[in-house]
Enzyme design. Structure first.
Site, short mmCIF file in Angstrom:
data_model
loop_
_atom_site.label_atom_id
_atom_site.label_comp_id
_atom_site.label_asym_id
_atom_site.label_seq_id
_atom_site.Cartn_x
_atom_site.Cartn_y
_atom_site.Cartn_z
N SER A 1 0.82 -1.21 0.00
CA SER A 1 0.00 0.00 0.00
C SER A 1 0.86 1.26 0.00
O SER A 1 2.03 1.24 0.41
CB SER A 1 -0.90 0.00 1.24
OG SER A 1 -0.07 -0.03 2.39
N GLU B 1 6.69 -0.08 -5.13
CA GLU B 1 5.61 -0.52 -6.03
C GLU B 1 4.33 -0.48 -5.21
O GLU B 1 4.01 -1.44 -4.49
CB GLU B 1 5.88 -1.95 -6.51
CG GLU B 1 7.14 -2.10 -7.34
CD GLU B 1 6.96 -1.67 -8.79
OE1 GLU B 1 5.82 -1.40 -9.20
OE2 GLU B 1 7.97 -1.61 -9.50
N CYS C 1 -3.13 -4.52 -8.01
CA CYS C 1 -2.75 -3.11 -8.03
C CYS C 1 -3.20 -2.47 -9.34
O CYS C 1 -3.44 -1.28 -9.41
CB CYS C 1 -1.25 -2.96 -7.83
SG CYS C 1 -0.31 -4.04 -8.92
P1 NAD Z 1 0.30 -3.69 2.87
O1 NAD Z 1 0.88 -2.36 2.64
O2 NAD Z 1 -0.65 -3.88 3.98
O3 NAD Z 1 1.49 -4.76 3.12
C1 NAD Z 1 2.48 -4.97 2.13
C2 NAD Z 1 3.74 -5.48 2.78
O4 NAD Z 1 4.32 -4.43 3.54
C3 NAD Z 1 3.53 -6.64 3.75
O5 NAD Z 1 4.57 -7.57 3.60
C4 NAD Z 1 3.61 -5.96 5.08
O6 NAD Z 1 3.98 -6.84 6.10
C5 NAD Z 1 4.69 -4.93 4.81
N1 NAD Z 1 4.76 -3.80 5.75
C6 NAD Z 1 3.75 -3.00 6.18
N2 NAD Z 1 4.23 -2.07 7.05
C7 NAD Z 1 5.57 -2.27 7.13
C8 NAD Z 1 6.63 -1.65 7.87
N3 NAD Z 1 6.41 -0.62 8.69
N4 NAD Z 1 7.87 -2.13 7.71
C9 NAD Z 1 8.13 -3.16 6.88
N5 NAD Z 1 7.17 -3.81 6.19
C10 NAD Z 1 5.91 -3.37 6.30
O7 NAD Z 1 -0.36 -4.15 1.47
P2 NAD Z 1 -1.23 -5.44 1.15
O8 NAD Z 1 -2.58 -5.29 1.72
O9 NAD Z 1 -0.44 -6.68 1.46
O10 NAD Z 1 -1.30 -5.36 -0.45
C11 NAD Z 1 -2.22 -4.59 -1.15
C12 NAD Z 1 -1.58 -3.29 -1.60
O11 NAD Z 1 -0.40 -3.56 -2.36
C13 NAD Z 1 -2.48 -2.50 -2.53
O12 NAD Z 1 -2.36 -1.14 -2.22
C14 NAD Z 1 -1.91 -2.80 -3.90
O13 NAD Z 1 -2.21 -1.83 -4.88
C15 NAD Z 1 -0.46 -2.86 -3.60
N6 NAD Z 1 0.28 -3.62 -4.61
C16 NAD Z 1 1.06 -2.91 -5.47
C17 NAD Z 1 1.73 -3.58 -6.48
C18 NAD Z 1 2.58 -2.81 -7.45
O14 NAD Z 1 3.37 -3.44 -8.14
N7 NAD Z 1 2.45 -1.51 -7.57
C19 NAD Z 1 1.62 -4.96 -6.60
C20 NAD Z 1 0.81 -5.65 -5.69
C21 NAD Z 1 0.15 -4.95 -4.70
#
Ligand code: NAD
Length: 513
Positions: A244, A265, A299
């Site tokens: 996110s 990303e 995404c």
């Molecule tokens: P999220 O942000 O909740 O988690 C993503 C990852 O970040 C997880 O592994 C989580 O444990 C980690 N994380 C969160 N806070 C952190 C911190 N403080 N330190 C280190 N790691 C941390 O996202 P989600 O719900 O798993 O996935 C959905 C989101 O991902 C959507 O916004 C989607 O658009 C995005 N996404 C983007 C792409 C891209 O290529 N642009 C691809 C897939 C998903």
């Protein structure tokens, strides 16, 4: 809670012959903290896993640093051979890995396997790349001097993955990083740890057989303990983080503060423009797949539809008819096209967004309800929903990325207006135009057209191929992964000036006799 893998997961791991691999065994060791993994399909428990203590984290990082030192000495084409072997191993286990993806995040069998195919594809790509890590040479302004650029391995690479691509996101990073001479430490999402364990176990087994047992490692734990330690860790010169925008802001801040590199990303808010010249036989199925595929949890999902005002009613009718035919249900059963959302929180987000849209004057054309598909107990299923914006064409909720299958419909009069609407959100990942008017499509692709990292013509927003660079602008984070020259992010560039004469000449004509 006692760590355990469910019988269903054990059976898959057994078929993959990874039950004794280090990554699989480590999660069954007694430890202070555990995490439960349940399937979004029916809520069935899949595993209880031991999370990493700070001591274990430190051990993994130290091993990865050592692995990097050995790996960077291996010639790049030889590194490519290891990546090829990993690709072969994944090919062999494509069906099982795809099934874990489906069980853990609720993708259809076809989409789960499609994700694993991306890993195979990027391994093939990386093999070729291992002989093409080209640097430039440039003419020197000085006589008997030569200038060149070289690319060197960067260090252990930290990969943070989102739940919705639990296999491919790692591969986009890890396969390139490996041919670039880097070791990889993976911090997967706790919503999808089993795919990560299985994938890493395969890769680590191949690497161990080649004498590099710690080339691919995993750390696992809560964001506030392991995640924060990971992003602040100076031993990781690059953090490649997918997730996110909220997470990306934090990663960017922490990594920036230590002057590390981050490759971000992040969230998208894909829009599709449909002109009155569009071939609707191409546009409609592309929009339906883009908006409802993966239950709107990509995404690159199509979240906004910007339709020429003269055809909007007809387009909406056709979409509503198509949506009514979408089979929602257990994604493991062939023919079901829409599986569950990842968890209850995602369902709450879906209901909240629809409520807000209604308050803001939107009209629900189809869907919008939580459903209990026949034959499934539990799970988090919702109907893909289409919401028409009010006559004002303003719907603020559509500016947010709600990770669920909601498509907001807007109208436009001129293509310039449509492009401005496409660009008028904070995110900048994927976009598309359906039109047979070359003036419109070229304008959309021009420097004053779509401001997104991906801009497609007569092809939907989701379903990128690995050959192109993948990523987006603005709140999507600016990173590029996968194909093209994305590999450069995983290496350090060195400029060399080489003098082969007997007279010292200073640049810019400076004299220092
Ligand atoms: P999220 O942000 O909740 O988690 C993503 C990852 O970040 C997880 O592994 C989580 O444990 C980690 N994380 C969160 N806070 C952190 C911190 N403080 N330190 C280190 N790691 C941390 O996202 P989600 O719900 O798993 O996935 C959905 C989101 O991902 C959507 O916004 C989607 O658009 C995005 N996404 C983007 C792409 C891209 O290529 N642009 C691809 C897939 C998903």
């Amino acid at each position: 809670m006692t760590p355990t893998y469910s019988p269903a997961v054990t059976e898959i791991f057994q078929r993959m012959n990874i039950l004794r691999e280090r990554d699989v065994v480590a999660r069954m060791q007694p430890g202070a903290a555990t995490a439960s993994v349940t399937s979004p399909i029916d809520g069935a428990p899949l595993a209880t896993l031991t999370l990493d203590s700070v001591e274990r984290y430190e051990d993994v990082l130290a091993r990865s640093v050592k692995a990097f030192d050995a790996w960077r000495r291996v010639p790049a084409p030889e590194r490519g051979l290891l990546v090829r072997a990993i690709g072969e191993e994944v090919r062999k286990h494509k069906a099982d890995l795809g099934r874990i993806v489906s069980l853990e995040v609720g993708k259809s069998i076809s989409e789960g396997q499609g994700e694993v195919q991306e890993t195979i594809d990027i391994a093939d790509f990386a093999l070729g790349l291992s002989r093409q890590l080209y640097g430039l040479t440039m003419p020197s302004e000085r006589r008997n001097y030569r200038i060149q650029e070289q690319w060197h391995p960067l260090g252990p690479i930290g990969v943070i993955s989102a739940f919705n691509f639990p296999n491919a996101v790692w591969a986009w990073n890890a396969m390139l990083a490996a041919v670039c001479g880097d070791s990889v430490v993976w911090k997967p999402s706790l919503l999808a740890p089993l795919t990560a364990i299985a994938t890493n176990a395969l890769a680590a087994r191949v690497a161990a057989a080649a004498g590099h047992p710690d080339l691919f490692t995993i750390v696992m734990g809560p964001d506030d303990v392991i995640g924060e330690r990971f992003i602040a860790d100076k031993r990781l010169p690059l953090i490649s983080a997918t997730g996110s925008t909220r997470m990306g802001r934090r990663v960017g801040e922490v990594v920036g503060k230590r002057l590390g590199r981050s490759l971000l990303e992040l969230g998208g808010n894909g829009a599709v423009i449909v002109d009155k010249s569009a071939d609707l036989a191409v546009a409609i199925p592309s929009i339906v797949f883009g908006a409802a595929g993966t239950a709107g949890q990509r995404c690159t999902t199509t979240r906004r539809l910007i339709v020429h005002e003269e055809i909007v009613d007809g387009v909406c009718d056709r979409l509503v008819r198509a949506y009514k035919q979408l089979r929602i249900g257990n994604p493991l059963i062939e023919g079901n096209l829409v599986g569950p959302l990842i968890n209850k929180r995602a369902v709450d987000g879906y209901l909240h967004a629809i409520g807000e849209a209604k308050k803001q004057g939107g009209t629900v054309l189809v869907g919008g309800e939580v459903v209990k598909p026949a034959g499934v107990d539990g799970g988090h299923y919702v109907q893909p929903c289409i919401i028409r914006a009010p006559a004002s064409n303003v719907l603020d909720i559509a500016r947010e990325e709600t990770f669920a299958p909601i498509l907001y419909v807007f109208t436009y009069k001129s293509v310039e207006q449509a492009i401005a609407m496409n660009n008028a959100v904070d995110q900048g990942l994927s976009s598309a135009i359906f039109s047979t008017d070359v003036r419109q499509t070229e304008l959309f692709l021009s420097g004053v057209g779509s401001d997104c990292g991906i801009a497609n013509v007569n092809a939907g927003t989701s379903g990128a191929e690995i050959g192109g660079a993948f990523g987006g602008e603005k709140d999507t984070g600016g990173g590029r992964e996968s194909g093209s020259d994305s590999w450069k992010a995983y290496m350090r560039r060195q400029t060399n000036c080489i003098h082969y004469g007997s007279t010292v000449v200073l640049a810019q004509g400076i004299r220092f006799d």
